[in-house]
Design a protein around this motif. Structure first.
Motif, PDB file in Angstrom:
ATOM      1  N   TRP A 111      -4.495  10.316  -4.726  1.00 36.00           N
ATOM      2  CA  TRP A 111      -4.228   8.874  -4.703  1.00 36.00           C
ATOM      3  C   TRP A 111      -4.665   8.214  -3.402  1.00 36.00           C
ATOM      4  O   TRP A 111      -4.643   6.998  -3.287  1.00 36.00           O
ATOM      5  CB  TRP A 111      -2.745   8.583  -4.982  1.00 36.00           C
ATOM      6  N   PHE A 112      -5.068   9.006  -2.436  1.00 33.91           N
ATOM      7  CA  PHE A 112      -5.529   8.430  -1.161  1.00 33.91           C
ATOM      8  C   PHE A 112      -7.043   8.577  -1.106  1.00 33.91           C
ATOM      9  O   PHE A 112      -7.558   9.691  -1.165  1.00 33.91           O
ATOM     10  CB  PHE A 112      -4.880   9.176   0.015  1.00 33.91           C
ATOM     11  N   THR A 113      -7.741   7.485  -1.042  1.00 38.64           N
ATOM     12  CA  THR A 113      -9.199   7.549  -1.039  1.00 38.64           C
ATOM     13  C   THR A 113      -9.727   7.991   0.315  1.00 38.64           C
ATOM     14  O   THR A 113      -9.405   7.399   1.340  1.00 38.64           O
ATOM     15  CB  THR A 113      -9.798   6.170  -1.378  1.00 38.64           C
ATOM     16  N   GLU A 152     -19.847   3.027   1.646  1.00 42.07           N
ATOM     17  CA  GLU A 152     -19.134   4.309   1.526  1.00 42.07           C
ATOM     18  C   GLU A 152     -19.399   4.975   0.175  1.00 42.07           C
ATOM     19  O   GLU A 152     -19.823   4.327  -0.787  1.00 42.07           O
ATOM     20  CB  GLU A 152     -17.629   4.057   1.738  1.00 42.07           C
ATOM     21  N   SER A 153     -19.183   6.257   0.128  1.00 40.12           N
ATOM     22  CA  SER A 153     -19.296   7.034  -1.103  1.00 40.12           C
ATOM     23  C   SER A 153     -18.138   8.022  -1.120  1.00 40.12           C
ATOM     24  O   SER A 153     -17.459   8.202  -0.105  1.00 40.12           O
ATOM     25  CB  SER A 153     -20.633   7.782  -1.134  1.00 40.12           C
ATOM     26  N   THR A 154     -17.898   8.652  -2.253  1.00 34.11           N
ATOM     27  CA  THR A 154     -16.751   9.568  -2.349  1.00 34.11           C
ATOM     28  C   THR A 154     -17.168  10.879  -3.008  1.00 34.11           C
ATOM     29  O   THR A 154     -16.495  11.376  -3.914  1.00 34.11           O
ATOM     30  CB  THR A 154     -15.583   8.936  -3.146  1.00 34.11           C
ATOM     31  N   ARG A 155     -18.282  11.412  -2.526  1.00 24.96           N
ATOM     32  CA  ARG A 155     -18.772  12.658  -3.111  1.00 24.96           C
ATOM     33  C   ARG A 155     -17.885  13.850  -2.757  1.00 24.96           C
ATOM     34  O   ARG A 155     -17.613  14.703  -3.599  1.00 24.96           O
ATOM     35  CB  ARG A 155     -20.213  12.903  -2.661  1.00 24.96           C
ATOM     36  N   VAL A 156     -17.424  13.896  -1.517  1.00 26.72           N
ATOM     37  CA  VAL A 156     -16.561  15.013  -1.129  1.00 26.72           C
ATOM     38  C   VAL A 156     -15.259  14.967  -1.932  1.00 26.72           C
ATOM     39  O   VAL A 156     -14.805  15.985  -2.465  1.00 26.72           O
ATOM     40  CB  VAL A 156     -16.250  14.980   0.384  1.00 26.72           C
ATOM     41  N   TRP A 209       3.078   3.293  -0.081  1.00 27.34           N
ATOM     42  CA  TRP A 209       2.215   2.123   0.151  1.00 27.34           C
ATOM     43  C   TRP A 209       0.998   2.130  -0.774  1.00 27.34           C
ATOM     44  O   TRP A 209       0.660   1.119  -1.383  1.00 27.34           O
ATOM     45  CB  TRP A 209       1.766   2.157   1.610  1.00 27.34           C
ATOM     46  N   VAL A 210       0.371   3.304  -0.883  1.00 23.62           N
ATOM     47  CA  VAL A 210      -0.897   3.391  -1.605  1.00 23.62           C
ATOM     48  C   VAL A 210      -0.679   3.740  -3.082  1.00 23.62           C
ATOM     49  O   VAL A 210      -1.167   3.046  -3.967  1.00 23.62           O
ATOM     50  CB  VAL A 210      -1.830   4.435  -0.940  1.00 23.62           C
ATOM     51  N   ARG A 211       0.064   4.811  -3.325  1.00 23.18           N
ATOM     52  CA  ARG A 211       0.200   5.238  -4.717  1.00 23.18           C
ATOM     53  C   ARG A 211       1.158   4.339  -5.492  1.00 23.18           C
ATOM     54  O   ARG A 211       0.873   3.941  -6.616  1.00 23.18           O
ATOM     55  CB  ARG A 211       0.697   6.693  -4.792  1.00 23.18           C
ATOM     56  N   MET A 212       2.299   4.012  -4.845  1.00 21.91           N
ATOM     57  CA  MET A 212       3.309   3.182  -5.542  1.00 21.91           C
ATOM     58  C   MET A 212       3.095   1.696  -5.290  1.00 21.91           C
ATOM     59  O   MET A 212       3.830   0.883  -5.836  1.00 21.91           O
ATOM     60  CB  MET A 212       4.711   3.584  -5.072  1.00 21.91           C
ATOM     61  N   ARG A 213       2.155   1.350  -4.451  1.00 22.69           N
ATOM     62  CA  ARG A 213       1.888  -0.047  -4.091  1.00 22.69           C
ATOM     63  C   ARG A 213       3.167  -0.774  -3.666  1.00 22.69           C
ATOM     64  O   ARG A 213       3.345  -1.957  -3.931  1.00 22.69           O
ATOM     65  CB  ARG A 213       1.231  -0.785  -5.262  1.00 22.69           C
ATOM     66  N   ALA A 214       4.064  -0.010  -3.044  1.00 19.36           N
ATOM     67  CA  ALA A 214       5.323  -0.554  -2.530  1.00 19.36           C
ATOM     68  C   ALA A 214       6.146  -1.224  -3.623  1.00 19.36           C
ATOM     69  O   ALA A 214       6.963  -2.099  -3.351  1.00 19.36           O
ATOM     70  CB  ALA A 214       5.068  -1.515  -1.364  1.00 19.36           C
ATOM     71  N   GLU A 215       5.923  -0.807  -4.874  1.00 23.30           N
ATOM     72  CA  GLU A 215       6.636  -1.451  -5.989  1.00 23.30           C
ATOM     73  C   GLU A 215       7.997  -0.818  -6.255  1.00 23.30           C
ATOM     74  O   GLU A 215       8.873  -1.460  -6.836  1.00 23.30           O
ATOM     75  CB  GLU A 215       5.764  -1.400  -7.256  1.00 23.30           C
ATOM     76  N   VAL A 216       8.185   0.435  -5.860  1.00 21.48           N
ATOM     77  CA  VAL A 216       9.509   1.061  -5.963  1.00 21.48           C
ATOM     78  C   VAL A 216      10.317   0.603  -4.742  1.00 21.48           C
ATOM     79  O   VAL A 216       9.862   0.758  -3.612  1.00 21.48           O
ATOM     80  CB  VAL A 216       9.397   2.607  -5.974  1.00 21.48           C
ATOM     81  N   PRO A 217      11.481   0.003  -4.971  1.00 16.70           N
ATOM     82  CA  PRO A 217      12.230  -0.524  -3.825  1.00 16.70           C
ATOM     83  C   PRO A 217      12.566   0.571  -2.806  1.00 16.70           C
ATOM     84  O   PRO A 217      12.942   1.680  -3.175  1.00 16.70           O
ATOM     85  CB  PRO A 217      13.507  -1.084  -4.461  1.00 16.70           C
ATOM     86  N   ALA A 218      12.388   0.222  -1.544  1.00 18.87           N
ATOM     87  CA  ALA A 218      12.731   1.133  -0.453  1.00 18.87           C
ATOM     88  C   ALA A 218      14.089   0.743   0.096  1.00 18.87           C
ATOM     89  O   ALA A 218      14.433  -0.438   0.135  1.00 18.87           O
ATOM     90  CB  ALA A 218      11.680   1.056   0.638  1.00 18.87           C
ATOM     91  N   THR A 219      14.879   1.748   0.476  1.00 20.10           N
ATOM     92  CA  THR A 219      16.168   1.420   1.089  1.00 20.10           C
ATOM     93  C   THR A 219      16.110   1.540   2.609  1.00 20.10           C
ATOM     94  O   THR A 219      16.860   0.888   3.311  1.00 20.10           O
ATOM     95  CB  THR A 219      17.296   2.321   0.552  1.00 20.10           C
ATOM     96  N   ARG A 220      15.223   2.396   3.103  1.00 18.53           N
ATOM     97  CA  ARG A 220      15.018   2.437   4.549  1.00 18.53           C
ATOM     98  C   ARG A 220      13.785   3.262   4.884  1.00 18.53           C
ATOM     99  O   ARG A 220      13.234   3.975   4.035  1.00 18.53           O
ATOM    100  CB  ARG A 220      16.241   2.989   5.280  1.00 18.53           C
TER     101      ARG A 220
END
Lengths: 324, 324
Positions: free
Chosen positions: A92-94, A75-79, A167-178
């Motif tokens: 933050w989303f590849t 893969e490449s990310t030219r666009v 999921w991607v930007r915060m890597r699920a590190e901020v606690p979720a309540t629901r």
């Protein structure tokens, strides 16, 4: 043999690729229907992205980035570099270049009036799935999106973000309540989904995330009832080993819904329809009432296709046992 | 000095880059407003493509593929390869990966409700145009598209295709009987367009296609009247040398509207507002009533920026002369 599976992204795709490899040896005429989670779909730059379906397509179709587990090989990310140069957000989303081809045709076809099922069918055809006895269905044709309500601490108030941002930007590190899945309660199952569950000889739950993958599919009206009423054995693979997710952030998701991160607690989530549960040797002591437990002879790690195929073999043996 | 130019794609962009280089030396505080043709815009794969604006952006911003004249330098076509693999059509229009970044952000911003002018302004900012005294305006914010009615021979009946299909896929080899610009008669000039014509010190017509570039801009309600009423000299560069277009298919376009392919016939198309006409040494005998003709001392070939700058210098000298 007709096998129907529910699936999320990486874990589901790798397991089902192993299952297919196993079936190609022992039962090549089998039909595999995959009901894919679309709850983590997202619109980015005006394009519709279906991460789980894409991971299933690329993994089963031979185009996946093996090391990463998602996205295209080579893969490449030219666009995306251009989008960043224009200041377009989010970054933050590849979105790889090859991957973007999928999002562009999907978006075009949806804009032309095709349903998500029809679009998925076209995409799957390019990856050769139908010719190999694999039918890939989105769980619903209705656009649904999972939002995560965050607990940002005292007095911060509630804030919700798209699942992918958490999921991607915060890597699920901020606690979720629901988790709030907008549109799910009124989302009709896609054509073929309920039929595939009702007519299956075996229903399989791969080691996908029990909350934001399998859990979302179970929330599509009619799916859980179809599983409860299933004549076929419903068997699953634990996504946890010794209380830790093999991959991803299942523990953070389970925590958000107040469930402990153990193989038994996940099986309890499925207890109303689950017949068999395959666990890691480290979880050999797991007991769930009404569910037959089997211990895989080696760690539940899908290090390669063969390892996943051996897990699938164990799971089908368990299905035979509970069928009795 | 305030200079306002009408422009199509490659020829217009190369001339204006030369003009800007010339101005940077002799009148660095000049303001250059470019009114760009949007009549050959097209939607491909659900993305809005504005070929002339993009060629202007990339040429003036330093990102153009010099040899080709359009598209980005160091371009690749990985996304388009994927679109082809999915069977998406059409495949006759090349969409490079870097170029696609422009189309994706443009489409997203349009979908968010920005006008074509606002989108063009954002794109131009990335390419550094405003900071260099260049203002790029679409001729209109209304989507217009040029369709070409083809003459396919006896009894074949009329068939119309999008301009880009005729220009790119058919290479303008199928005779056209006329051009239909859907929406043009009700397309209001974009904000700033008529003002830029009225307030200019010089109005410039680069050697763009007289029919499908300049001709389309002239069809935007109010533009031709603004030129007729202009106090400033209106001067142009012939796109033809000895009856042949330097580039592109201007001859096929002129033929479709019943005009001969000569430098004088093109000037006649502009005779109601044109004050000065710069021609190639090979066309030194050109005379157009009411139009002052000047002969450029070398061929009207934009082989590099310097050559284009010398053409611009000749043209501005002609403007001074007709201003008197």
């Amino acid at each position: 043999m007709r096998i129907t599976a529910l699936a999320g992204g990486v874990g589901g795709a790798r397991f089902l690729r192993g299952l297919k490899a196993h079936l190609d040896v022992v039962a090549p005429e089998s039909e595999l229907t995959i009901i894919a989670n679309t709850g983590d779909d997202i619109s980015l730059f005006g394009l519709r992205v279906c991460p789980d379906i894409d991971t299933l397509l690329y993994t089963l179709g031979g185009g996946i980035d093996e090391a990463q587990g998602w996205g295209r090989a080579d893969e490449s990310t030219r666009v995306q570099g251009e989008l960043a140069a224009y200041g377009a957000v989010p970054q933050w989303f590849t979105l790889g270049d090859l991957d973007l081809g999928t999002h562009i045709v999907r978006s075009q076809w949806l804009a032309q009036g095709l349903t998500a099922s029809e679009v998925t069918g076209r995409l799957a055809a390019r990856w050769g799935l139908p010719g190999r006895g694999i039918r890939l269905l989105p769980m619903t044709d209705v656009p649904v999106e999972t939002h995560v309500v965050l607990d940002e601490g005292d007095g911060a108030g509630e804030k919700a973000v798209h699942f992918q941002e958490w999921w991607v930007r915060m890597r699920a590190e901020v606690p979720a309540t629901r988790f709030v899945v907008a549109g799910l309660d009124r989302a009709a199952a896609a054509p073929g989904v309920l039929e595939a569950l009702r007519s299956a000889d075996v229903v399989v739950l791969p080691p996908s995330n029990p909350v934001v993958s399998i859990g979302i599919i179970l929330g599509v009206p009619g799916v859980r009832d179809a599983l409860r009423g299933s004549r076929a054995p419903v068997v699953g693979v634990s996504p946890l080993i010794s209380g830790r997710p093999v991959r991803g952030h299942a523990d953070a998701c389970l925590s958000a819904i107040g469930v402990s991160s153990t193989a038994s607690a996940v099986a309890e989530l499925y207890a109303d329809f689950l017949d068999g549960w395959l666990v890691d040797p480290a979880d050999a002591d797991v007991r769930v009432r009404g569910v037959e437990t089997a211990v895989h002879p080696e760690p539940l790690l899908m290090t390669d296709v063969d390892a996943a195929a051996r897990m699938a073999k164990s799971l089908l043996a368990l299905a035979d046992r509970v069928r009795g």
